[in-house]
Design a protein around this motif. Sequence first.
Motif, mmCIF file in Angstrom:
data_model
loop_
_atom_site.group_PDB
_atom_site.id
_atom_site.type_symbol
_atom_site.label_atom_id
_atom_site.label_comp_id
_atom_site.label_asym_id
_atom_site.label_seq_id
_atom_site.Cartn_x
_atom_site.Cartn_y
_atom_site.Cartn_z
ATOM 1 N N ASP A 648 -8.865 0.676 9.777
ATOM 2 C CA ASP A 648 -8.066 1.097 8.631
ATOM 3 C C ASP A 648 -7.169 -0.002 8.097
ATOM 4 O O ASP A 648 -6.722 0.049 6.965
ATOM 5 N N LEU A 649 -6.890 -0.982 8.923
ATOM 6 C CA LEU A 649 -5.836 -1.922 8.566
ATOM 7 C C LEU A 649 -6.367 -3.202 7.940
ATOM 8 O O LEU A 649 -5.777 -3.752 7.019
ATOM 9 N N GLU A 651 -8.462 -5.645 5.730
ATOM 10 C CA GLU A 651 -9.136 -5.574 4.446
ATOM 11 C C GLU A 651 -10.627 -5.804 4.653
ATOM 12 O O GLU A 651 -11.019 -6.537 5.562
ATOM 13 N N ARG A 672 2.257 -4.647 4.762
ATOM 14 C CA ARG A 672 1.858 -3.507 5.579
ATOM 15 C C ARG A 672 1.544 -3.980 6.979
ATOM 16 O O ARG A 672 0.391 -4.133 7.373
ATOM 17 N N TRP A 675 0.240 0.843 9.853
ATOM 18 C CA TRP A 675 0.208 2.042 9.026
ATOM 19 C C TRP A 675 1.319 3.029 9.351
ATOM 20 O O TRP A 675 1.449 4.063 8.690
ATOM 21 N N GLN A 775 3.083 0.940 -0.215
ATOM 22 C CA GLN A 775 2.211 0.299 0.778
ATOM 23 C C GLN A 775 2.137 1.094 2.078
ATOM 24 O O GLN A 775 1.245 0.862 2.887
ATOM 25 N N HIS A 778 -0.335 4.313 0.410
ATOM 26 C CA HIS A 778 -1.510 4.072 -0.414
ATOM 27 C C HIS A 778 -2.181 2.758 -0.014
ATOM 28 O O HIS A 778 -1.515 1.832 0.436
ATOM 29 N N ARG A 779 -3.487 2.712 -0.244
ATOM 30 C CA ARG A 779 -4.199 1.460 -0.044
ATOM 31 C C ARG A 779 -4.907 1.124 -1.346
ATOM 32 O O ARG A 779 -5.697 1.921 -1.833
ATOM 33 N N ASP A 780 -4.583 -0.025 -1.878
ATOM 34 C CA ASP A 780 -5.237 -0.469 -3.105
ATOM 35 C C ASP A 780 -5.181 0.590 -4.207
ATOM 36 O O ASP A 780 -6.151 0.821 -4.926
ATOM 37 N N PHE A 784 -3.835 6.784 0.996
ATOM 38 C CA PHE A 784 -4.403 6.656 2.337
ATOM 39 C C PHE A 784 -3.905 7.811 3.190
ATOM 40 O O PHE A 784 -4.654 8.431 3.927
ATOM 41 N N ASP B 86 -2.366 -5.225 -2.654
ATOM 42 C CA ASP B 86 -2.604 -3.885 -3.191
ATOM 43 C C ASP B 86 -2.348 -3.793 -4.692
ATOM 44 O O ASP B 86 -2.459 -2.711 -5.271
#
Lengths: 870, 533
Positions: A648-649, A651, A672, A675, A775, A778-780, A784, B86
């Motif tokens: 999950d962390l 990229e 980040r 999480w 952050q 949310h991711r991008d 999340f 992000d």
Amino acid sequence: MSRDRSDATDQLRSQVASAADILQPYFPLDSFVAVNPLFGMVDRPFEQAVETARAFMSANGYLPEADFRAMHADGRIADDELLASIAEFIEQSALPAHDGLTAQVLRADMLYAPEARRAPAPVLTIAEEVDSSLGTDTASAVDRQLSKWCSAYFDTGESTWPMPGRTGGLYAAWRDLAMRDASPKRDAAADTRKAARRLPRDPAEAVLVLLAALGVDENGREAYIRRTLGRQPGWPSLILHTAEGTSPIARVDLVEYVAMALFYEYEFCQSAAQRAGMELADFDHSSSALVEAALGELGERAEIVVGKLRDADAEADVDLISEILAALAPRERAGIWLSAYERGYRDQLLAWTTGEGRPREAAPDAQAVFCIDARSASLRASLESTGAYETFGFAGFFALPLRWHSVAGGDADASCPVLLDPSHDVGERFREGRETDGMQAIAMRRNGAAAGETLHAVSDDTSSKFALAESAGWFTGPTAALRTLVVGGWASMKLARERRIQELLSTEPVGIELEERVDWARGALEAIGLIEGFAPIVLLCGHGSTSENNPYASSLDCGACGGHHGGPNARVAAAILNDGAVRESLVKVGIEIPERTLFLAGEHDTTLDKVAILDRETIPSEMWSAVERFEADLAAACLRRAELRADDLVEPGGSRENGSLFKRGFDWAQTRPEWGLARNAAFVVGPRGMTAEVDLGDRVFLHSYDAERDGDGDVLETILTAPMVVAHWINMQYYCSTVDPEVFGSGTKVVHNVVGRRAVIAGPNGDLRLGLPAQATHRDGVAFHEPMRLLTAVQAPLELIDAVIERNEILQQLFDGGWIQLAARGDAADNWQIRGRDGQWRIWLPAALAKLPAEDRALIDVRAESGVTR
Amino acid sequence: MSALAITASLPAIAAALVLIGARGTERLCSRVTLAAATLAIAGVVASAFGAQIAIDQNDRLSIVLLAVVLSISAVVLSFAERYMADEPNRRIFQANAALLTSAAAWIAVAPNVATFAVAWLLCGVALFSTVRSSREGGATRPAAQMARTAELTGSGAMLAATALTLVVAGNAALTEIGAAASELSASELALGFSALDLTALLLVVATAARCAQLPLGGWLQASLTAPTPVSALMHAGVVNAGGVLIVRWGPLVTESTVAMSLLFAVAVTTLIATTTAMMARPDVKGSLALSTRAQMAFMLIQCSMGAFGAAMFHLVAHGMYKASKFLGSGEAVVASKIAHRDLPSHAADEGGALRRAVIAAGTATVSVVGAALTIEPEIFSQPGDLTLMAFAWATAAQALWWWQSIRRPALGGTLAAIAAVTTASFAYFAGYSLFAGFLAPALPVAASGVVSGWAVVPVFVAAVAVTFARWTAESGGLHEPSAKSVAGRIYRSAYARAIAVGQSSHQFASRGLGSRGSVPSIHSNPKEALNES
């Protein structure tokens, strides 16, 4: 002051206090604590609180309907789950089924009706009215003035020129300055200096005068003030927090803030109106006509539904369809969607935990007590898989409400949940013979801290800042390059320094009387459920995090320790339980801790995934090898957890080596580092066996509990009223920051600007930003965290649970108001039951069955049909 | 094209590739900039050791500035890759920032009047497109508007000055600008004003706008709406261009008494206003932005006194300093927490204030004056260097005072601090002397128009007086005047003014209804966006 006036101001103060129900105290970032932003409205149902927040703060309380529909389309919300929630709605509203037509009509409406968009706030201030009719900018000019003064007043050391007159309180200090402040002239074309001179000394009186001048009548007063607070909720939330403090500067009344807000509002509006050749009375602030219009007409909805229904049903009467639709207000759809969204996870968790579970480890090599924090879940599972280990979950402050005095000698930290007042002053002292080394370590720490503070004092000055930049730049420049381009190298330097300090520093905690120690030990062991079958090693493990350049660092630390690292509490707890005198006394109350049993204190670094064993000096030599073996397994468990987290962390395309996760903690460019508690979803109370064979991820707060040892429900009562409420706060903090990252959350970190050394604003000025940064949720740009309300699952007799709820109003509010969903079963052999908001227990059914009409459901053998598989 | 110009262009080439959307170019900007920075640093080193690798002595300033601009950008761009991971506009940001880097680098290496002006204008364009495009939505648009107003004023002045120079003296090489200056000063306009005066005044306006001086400086604070790396770039790179302009165009500005006096007056006013405002600001970035304006004012004061070596020393060091301060601006919370945890608090009137003051001032006097005289025996004939010494003295004294007040060291600790300050003083002057000596061939000779060094004395005295007042207040000897007294009223008026500097512009976006509406919802679903379009 006359009796009438004092009555009036008293009444006003209570109105301000009740208008503040939309706010929660803001815990500054040095010890950030998650709060439920809506907790002030916990006395009413969740939906109603959300509605109030929408009205007065323009806040979204749910994900956008489009997001729900998208999740339905991609299967995250199964159609059965939607239908089950619709069935529940039909049952609650006692709608006629019309042979299944009702459900189909509502389903079509849920999926295809025009989207309920964010409506404007139905309550507007006069400044907002003026702006909307004249196209001016008065409301934000008011906000800017308030932010300017609040940020100056509440500063704790960023500025070297403090606001004059702060000891007299916010309003008094501000009034003296406002008399001489010409900036509103440039900012809002209103010279307010003379008017400020005429303001009464008592802020409450000022509010009364200003409300009258603005034309707000007695009935509209509370709502008007609520909107004034809700428009810019950050600074008043800080005021609510500081009001509980002890410092004279900090103790500010919200009335003072309201007086300042209304003053600027009146002056700016007056001047804007005058320029437009109008009067203030021309602006009506009680209008709310445009709200419902945006939500779609019944006829339009009916047409859409007819178009979408299958041919057979489409012949149904349009009038009947309209009648069915009339029972569902468009805004209620979000609530049904949320319930459908929550159903999938709930069904999964309850199905997985159905059955006997894993029996307790008979003779474990070691036992480990971790914080209930959801991040412990995967570590516990990993540890158990490496050997014969038994784990427990307990609040990470180990029921020790400490005020921790570090040996460094600075301010003490309140190391306990904010719901409690620290009752024990506990400090540490150097171990015998280690004083010289210890002083050297402390000197290293103090030098580092003092160097930073000195640089700040020198750089924020009239004469010394210039040559400072010229000389310091040659060091800070290359350092910045190192920290950015060679993170690993920087990490080694930091770690080497910390390791050196730890080598030198050897202390032991002191400060609690024997009697208190015994009482605590008994209470804690009973609450953990560890009163017999002690393993040779028992680890008490707190947790903390590592990050750099991160204003939200403490939001990743232990919430049960008030946003601090949990190490000190674990150390104190272990020291007490290793104490011979304590153990002797415990025998008298029936708790026999074998002599060979060793309690270890540890701290889990949730960013770096390392468990540090603290106070190693106390480990007797004959235990060294056993402890080493245990540590090796702990390290393996940490490695396993790091692997799980990497998914999950990291990229896509990024490095997945363990080192890359490790580096995040030392990378000043990282927004980040981990999480945190994102994706938290449930609170499970019961023996470990319930969940031991289930992959829970880091989503569940696990609290150990054994109902058989808790006849009168005292332990359960504590669990539900303390740790569960904290879990609920965390859950709602994440929920709200996810559904509205701009109002409840603090938005993206990349524009954050630390103000007063303990909060952030976004950009050069503005409101103090509440909640979690984007952050963290949310991711991008995509959520999340899954914003679901907490599911509490308890293994205990239902009557016992009911009795506990009966005794505690807060639990009635939380469960009956729909803030938390409660599932329970008497023991592992029973079916799970769900407590409805009416207080009735109903057998839990998975969505595929729950969607059926009530009369069909009664015929089903639940256990056979629910298809429970593991 | 020279090697310098090619190196300066590398980031722009990378930016172009990213903008045409070549695949796999996510990290191109930072890597290319890093490579270019390495080349430039190698050039500086080579030049310093006497190698004449295509670098003329007169180009030393170019290569030094190029190395600084590229290195700071390389660090900021690498930082931003992770920091802005992000952000929806991260690619555009990288490209814009790389363009901005090249524009700033072109200013550093421009060989003649015309190319300098073009680079200057490009830098202005890149500046506000970076601010505007770095975030989605309307939040940064007002800031970009403000930047544009200042830039249009500054660019207009720059264009006019360039046109005048081109008409009268042709496209003069910046290394031979003296000839152009004589031609301009020979053509008199009216009232004793020469074309040189007019050109110089226009260049001062351009400088003031780029260096965020009063009254054109609000944009620098407004642009804090942009992400942190944008601020780091602007404060470390872009604002410095004003100082580069003065030094590069040398006699065109410095021969004009009226222009130099204006420059001095603007800089002194800005310095006073922004320094006091900085001290009052409770937010980190606002404080840093005001600090930059004050630092630029200080550099321009040095320029107006003809102390070009000192000005360039300041420019380079401040660039590195401010970039790292911005990138690390999130440290404030934890730094404060650590200070509270590790430092026992002291009562204000705990005593020893006089001893601390004597140690601080005494050590500063001995070590700073000693270092200055040892390394630069002629210092008393150099007003610019003398200024440097005076302010270095203040810094050394301040550092020792606060170290003693905050750390409360024992005798050994005090001695160590004294030794550290003394070492730092010698390192500082030695570094400065090396730096200025290295650049000397490339710097203009102080000219007739410069402001007397004495003019800075009142500024220094006032600044030190405030510092002493802070010492006295910290040790309990001075209390805040009451609101009723005359002093108290003046004090409050001054504070109300200071706290509002750069804060009162209606262009600022604050978090009201209006601006919130323009910020796109972060959870807007991609599918939803598709449906809507």
